[in-house]
Write an enzyme that holds these catalytic residues in place. Sequence first.
Site, PDB file in Angstrom:
ATOM      1  N   PHE A 133      24.868 -38.221   4.662  1.00 46.31           N
ATOM      2  CA  PHE A 133      23.678 -38.216   5.529  1.00 46.31           C
ATOM      3  C   PHE A 133      22.763 -39.339   5.061  1.00 46.31           C
ATOM      4  O   PHE A 133      22.238 -39.282   3.941  1.00 46.31           O
ATOM      5  CB  PHE A 133      23.005 -36.844   5.363  1.00 46.31           C
ATOM      6  CG  PHE A 133      21.693 -36.633   6.055  1.00 46.31           C
ATOM      7  CD1 PHE A 133      21.635 -36.104   7.343  1.00 46.31           C
ATOM      8  CD2 PHE A 133      20.489 -36.896   5.400  1.00 46.31           C
ATOM      9  CE1 PHE A 133      20.414 -35.847   7.956  1.00 46.31           C
ATOM     10  CE2 PHE A 133      19.268 -36.645   6.012  1.00 46.31           C
ATOM     11  CZ  PHE A 133      19.231 -36.119   7.296  1.00 46.31           C
ATOM     12  N   GLU A 137      15.799 -44.913   2.630  1.00 47.42           N
ATOM     13  CA  GLU A 137      16.032 -46.362   2.522  1.00 47.42           C
ATOM     14  C   GLU A 137      15.376 -46.878   1.243  1.00 47.42           C
ATOM     15  O   GLU A 137      14.524 -46.197   0.673  1.00 47.42           O
ATOM     16  CB  GLU A 137      15.441 -47.061   3.744  1.00 47.42           C
ATOM     17  CG  GLU A 137      16.073 -46.566   5.024  1.00 47.42           C
ATOM     18  CD  GLU A 137      15.599 -47.304   6.262  1.00 47.42           C
ATOM     19  OE1 GLU A 137      14.667 -48.141   6.169  1.00 47.42           O
ATOM     20  OE2 GLU A 137      16.187 -47.032   7.325  1.00 47.42           O
ATOM     21  N   SER A 142       9.786 -40.764   0.702  1.00 50.38           N
ATOM     22  CA  SER A 142       8.977 -39.641   1.195  1.00 50.38           C
ATOM     23  C   SER A 142       8.509 -39.860   2.624  1.00 50.38           C
ATOM     24  O   SER A 142       8.174 -38.895   3.318  1.00 50.38           O
ATOM     25  CB  SER A 142       7.751 -39.446   0.289  1.00 50.38           C
ATOM     26  OG  SER A 142       8.157 -39.122  -1.005  1.00 50.38           O
ATOM     27  N   TRP A 166      20.361 -43.954  -2.146  1.00 47.28           N
ATOM     28  CA  TRP A 166      20.402 -42.614  -2.760  1.00 47.28           C
ATOM     29  C   TRP A 166      21.176 -41.628  -1.898  1.00 47.28           C
ATOM     30  O   TRP A 166      20.739 -40.490  -1.710  1.00 47.28           O
ATOM     31  CB  TRP A 166      18.978 -42.064  -3.008  1.00 47.28           C
ATOM     32  CG  TRP A 166      18.126 -42.913  -3.856  1.00 47.28           C
ATOM     33  CD1 TRP A 166      17.019 -43.607  -3.478  1.00 47.28           C
ATOM     34  CD2 TRP A 166      18.306 -43.177  -5.250  1.00 47.28           C
ATOM     35  NE1 TRP A 166      16.503 -44.289  -4.541  1.00 47.28           N
ATOM     36  CE2 TRP A 166      17.277 -44.038  -5.651  1.00 47.28           C
ATOM     37  CE3 TRP A 166      19.245 -42.777  -6.203  1.00 47.28           C
ATOM     38  CZ2 TRP A 166      17.146 -44.509  -6.950  1.00 47.28           C
ATOM     39  CZ3 TRP A 166      19.127 -43.242  -7.492  1.00 47.28           C
ATOM     40  CH2 TRP A 166      18.086 -44.088  -7.861  1.00 47.28           C
ATOM     41  N   GLN A 283       9.126 -12.483 -31.526  1.00 48.03           N
ATOM     42  CA  GLN A 283       8.287 -12.302 -30.327  1.00 48.03           C
ATOM     43  C   GLN A 283       8.195 -13.566 -29.482  1.00 48.03           C
ATOM     44  O   GLN A 283       8.182 -13.503 -28.253  1.00 48.03           O
ATOM     45  CB  GLN A 283       6.889 -11.835 -30.744  1.00 48.03           C
ATOM     46  CG  GLN A 283       6.908 -10.420 -31.316  1.00 48.03           C
ATOM     47  CD  GLN A 283       5.571 -10.011 -31.892  1.00 48.03           C
ATOM     48  OE1 GLN A 283       4.648 -10.806 -31.985  1.00 48.03           O
ATOM     49  NE2 GLN A 283       5.462  -8.761 -32.304  1.00 48.03           N
ATOM     50  N   GLY A 343      17.594 -24.533 -29.510  1.00 44.07           N
ATOM     51  CA  GLY A 343      17.337 -25.497 -30.577  1.00 44.07           C
ATOM     52  C   GLY A 343      18.178 -26.748 -30.392  1.00 44.07           C
ATOM     53  O   GLY A 343      18.368 -27.217 -29.267  1.00 44.07           O
ATOM     54  N   GLU A 367      15.293 -34.163  -1.020  1.00 44.71           N
ATOM     55  CA  GLU A 367      15.009 -33.217   0.081  1.00 44.71           C
ATOM     56  C   GLU A 367      13.528 -32.880   0.146  1.00 44.71           C
ATOM     57  O   GLU A 367      13.152 -31.735   0.393  1.00 44.71           O
ATOM     58  CB  GLU A 367      15.807 -31.927  -0.117  1.00 44.71           C
ATOM     59  CG  GLU A 367      17.281 -32.150  -0.225  1.00 44.71           C
ATOM     60  CD  GLU A 367      17.981 -32.107   1.103  1.00 44.71           C
ATOM     61  OE1 GLU A 367      17.326 -31.818   2.114  1.00 44.71           O
ATOM     62  OE2 GLU A 367      19.179 -32.399   1.126  1.00 44.71           O
TER      63      GLU A 367
HETATM   64  C1  LIG Z   1      20.526 -37.763  -6.670  1.00 45.12           C
HETATM   65  C2  LIG Z   1      19.873 -37.984  -5.350  1.00 45.12           C
HETATM   66  C3  LIG Z   1      20.567 -37.732  -4.177  1.00 45.12           C
HETATM   67  C4  LIG Z   1      19.978 -38.000  -2.940  1.00 45.12           C
HETATM   68  N1  LIG Z   1      20.708 -37.783  -1.782  1.00 45.12           N
HETATM   69  C5  LIG Z   1      20.194 -38.193  -0.587  1.00 45.12           C
HETATM   70  C6  LIG Z   1      20.993 -38.137   0.611  1.00 45.12           C
HETATM   71  O1  LIG Z   1      22.123 -37.642   0.596  1.00 45.12           O
HETATM   72  N2  LIG Z   1      20.477 -38.634   1.765  1.00 45.12           N
HETATM   73  C7  LIG Z   1      19.224 -39.178   1.832  1.00 45.12           C
HETATM   74  O2  LIG Z   1      18.833 -39.623   2.905  1.00 45.12           O
HETATM   75  N3  LIG Z   1      18.428 -39.233   0.708  1.00 45.12           N
HETATM   76  C8  LIG Z   1      18.893 -38.771  -0.484  1.00 45.12           C
HETATM   77  N4  LIG Z   1      18.114 -38.837  -1.631  1.00 45.12           N
HETATM   78  C9  LIG Z   1      16.797 -39.454  -1.551  1.00 45.12           C
HETATM   79  C10 LIG Z   1      15.632 -38.486  -1.714  1.00 45.12           C
HETATM   80  O3  LIG Z   1      15.500 -37.686  -0.585  1.00 45.12           O
HETATM   81  C11 LIG Z   1      14.384 -39.333  -2.033  1.00 45.12           C
HETATM   82  O4  LIG Z   1      14.536 -39.778  -3.362  1.00 45.12           O
HETATM   83  C12 LIG Z   1      13.091 -38.555  -1.870  1.00 45.12           C
HETATM   84  O5  LIG Z   1      12.802 -38.338  -0.506  1.00 45.12           O
HETATM   85  C13 LIG Z   1      11.893 -39.273  -2.506  1.00 45.12           C
HETATM   86  O6  LIG Z   1      11.866 -40.616  -2.122  1.00 45.12           O
HETATM   87  P1  LIG Z   1      11.696 -41.755  -3.244  1.00 45.12           P
HETATM   88  O7  LIG Z   1      12.661 -41.500  -4.336  1.00 45.12           O
HETATM   89  O8  LIG Z   1      11.761 -43.055  -2.523  1.00 45.12           O
HETATM   90  O9  LIG Z   1      10.251 -41.545  -3.846  1.00 45.12           O
HETATM   91  P2  LIG Z   1       8.863 -42.018  -3.211  1.00 45.12           P
HETATM   92  O10 LIG Z   1       8.736 -41.558  -1.809  1.00 45.12           O
HETATM   93  O11 LIG Z   1       8.660 -43.454  -3.498  1.00 45.12           O
HETATM   94  O12 LIG Z   1       7.834 -41.168  -4.103  1.00 45.12           O
HETATM   95  C14 LIG Z   1       7.524 -41.512  -5.455  1.00 45.12           C
HETATM   96  C15 LIG Z   1       6.451 -40.521  -5.940  1.00 45.12           C
HETATM   97  O13 LIG Z   1       5.287 -40.627  -5.114  1.00 45.12           O
HETATM   98  C16 LIG Z   1       4.959 -39.345  -4.608  1.00 45.12           C
HETATM   99  N5  LIG Z   1       4.391 -39.468  -3.261  1.00 45.12           N
HETATM  100  C17 LIG Z   1       4.866 -40.159  -2.193  1.00 45.12           C
HETATM  101  N6  LIG Z   1       4.054 -40.015  -1.137  1.00 45.12           N
HETATM  102  C18 LIG Z   1       3.069 -39.180  -1.526  1.00 45.12           C
HETATM  103  C19 LIG Z   1       1.915 -38.613  -0.894  1.00 45.12           C
HETATM  104  N7  LIG Z   1       1.627 -38.851   0.395  1.00 45.12           N
HETATM  105  N8  LIG Z   1       1.098 -37.837  -1.614  1.00 45.12           N
HETATM  106  C20 LIG Z   1       1.387 -37.542  -2.923  1.00 45.12           C
HETATM  107  N9  LIG Z   1       2.454 -38.031  -3.580  1.00 45.12           N
HETATM  108  C21 LIG Z   1       3.279 -38.833  -2.891  1.00 45.12           C
HETATM  109  C22 LIG Z   1       6.277 -38.580  -4.568  1.00 45.12           C
HETATM  110  O14 LIG Z   1       6.067 -37.176  -4.542  1.00 45.12           O
HETATM  111  C23 LIG Z   1       6.934 -39.069  -5.843  1.00 45.12           C
HETATM  112  O15 LIG Z   1       6.417 -38.341  -6.942  1.00 45.12           O
HETATM  113  C24 LIG Z   1      18.659 -38.507  -2.884  1.00 45.12           C
HETATM  114  C25 LIG Z   1      17.936 -38.709  -4.073  1.00 45.12           C
HETATM  115  C26 LIG Z   1      18.535 -38.449  -5.289  1.00 45.12           C
HETATM  116  C27 LIG Z   1      17.748 -38.675  -6.545  1.00 45.12           C
END
Ligand SMILES: Cc1cc2nc3c(=O)[nH]c(=O)nc-3n(C[C@H](O)[C@H](O)[C@H](O)COP(=O)(O)OP(=O)(O)OC[C@H]3O[C@@H](n4cnc5c(N)ncnc54)[C@H](O)[C@@H]3O)c2cc1C
Length: 389
Positions: A133, A137, A142, A166, A283, A343, A367
């Site tokens: 899927f 990009e 996000s 990703w 504890q 540990g 996700e």
């Molecule tokens: C192992 C793995 C498998 C994946 N598989 C898939 C897949 O099969 N298909 C697919 O399409 N994608 C996939 N992804 C992508 C995944 O969905 C994205 O990594 C995710 O949506 C976050 O995008 P980003 O990594 O670009 O982070 P960014 O969007 O750049 O975010 C970086 C940080 O900024 C924060 N941030 C961003 N916008 C805001 C906001 N408005 N307010 C507050 N904080 C914010 C985020 O929470 C995060 O902490 C995968 C990712 C990984 C790591």
Amino acid sequence: MQPYRGVDFYGFEAQLSDEERSVRDTVRSFVEQRFLPVIREHHAAGTFPSELARELGELGLLGPSIHGYGCPGLSSTLYGLICQELERGDSGLRSFASVQGSLVMWPLSAYGSEDQKRRWLPELAAGRAIGCFGLTEPGHGSDPGGMETTASRDGAGWVLRGNKMWITNANQAHVALVWARTPDGVDGFLVERGTPGFTTQAIKGKFSLRASDTGEIALDEARVPEANRLPGARGLKAPLACLNEARYGIAWGAIGAAADCYHTALAYALERRQFDRPIASFQLVQAKLVEMLSEITKGQGLVHQLGRLKDRGINPVPLVSLAKRNNVAMALDCARAAREVLGAAGITDEYPVGRHLTNLESVKTYEGTHEIHTLIVGAEITGLPAFRG
Ligand SMILES: Cc1cc2nc3c(=O)[nH]c(=O)nc-3n(C[C@H](O)[C@H](O)[C@H](O)COP(=O)(O)OP(=O)(O)OC[C@H]3O[C@@H](n4cnc5c(N)ncnc54)[C@H](O)[C@@H]3O)c2cc1C
């Protein structure tokens, strides 16, 4: 170590039907007999045991809640229990099944043409074909609304240009469901491996989800016929609805990872002796174990209720967001606490907790990140969406 029996402090198990218990036990046996013996080796090598795809298919674990086309049409609660048991094995195993079932098969069943369903669903359900899927990009994670991948009309078909990043299952996929911007909005396209201009490349050097195939997709003037466009998927709400399906499974899956960490920590604490006593008698160690049990139990309450609601056709995004956000963060906290109880032994692959700990870092991000789910629930309760300008 004691045999794994899951966690059921509050008797949720008693609410399951005989079928639900039986399928759950079948998946647990599959994980113990077929997956756990090979996970250390695959984790070390950074590979997914794709030879298990057909076995997952034979057990009906790929797209289990879809009706027809070779899928068993199980309840949402059963789909959740399947995710729970798979993720107890490894988040990479659950990711494989989530992508195949919720992110490729579910959109095919919800938005696909009859020909697309007949062509792909039975193959994907049997594990003979693997799907991926492509939404994320390099510049848009996000905020998928900013997507730059385009699909332009070319006679009777489409030309796709752009890059996806990703992407789980990318390198082994026979078919990629790629989301692209068209003159009318956003559409989903099925791109088969072998299509000229479609290439994939593995992402190397991962600390997390090592036993999962993660890759990049390049679309360099990849041409697909109109028959490969999902006719019912229009606009960004279509891929977002797929994510809501997958996130539901993740909320359940996280319980499995957390329960495995709890089980490992409890068994270790009862066996390990310091100061002439089992460390379980201290504890501070008991406090860690009780905190884990308490949080797992609360997380179970969320997903059992969510499953029953979903089975009645109620599946609102904010409820799924709250469960994914809570349960993944909870599982990560459990994995950290379990690592402390073990540990030094907790940092080796002799025990699963270090693997769950690093895996869950990805699960917390993909996700929809923890923060984005906070904002989805925040928007729901205030009526003020913080993530829009
Ligand atoms: C192992 C793995 C498998 C994946 N598989 C898939 C897949 O099969 N298909 C697919 O399409 N994608 C996939 N992804 C992508 C995944 O969905 C994205 O990594 C995710 O949506 C976050 O995008 P980003 O990594 O670009 O982070 P960014 O969007 O750049 O975010 C970086 C940080 O900024 C924060 N941030 C961003 N916008 C805001 C906001 N408005 N307010 C507050 N904080 C914010 C985020 O929470 C995060 O902490 C995968 C990712 C990984 C790591």
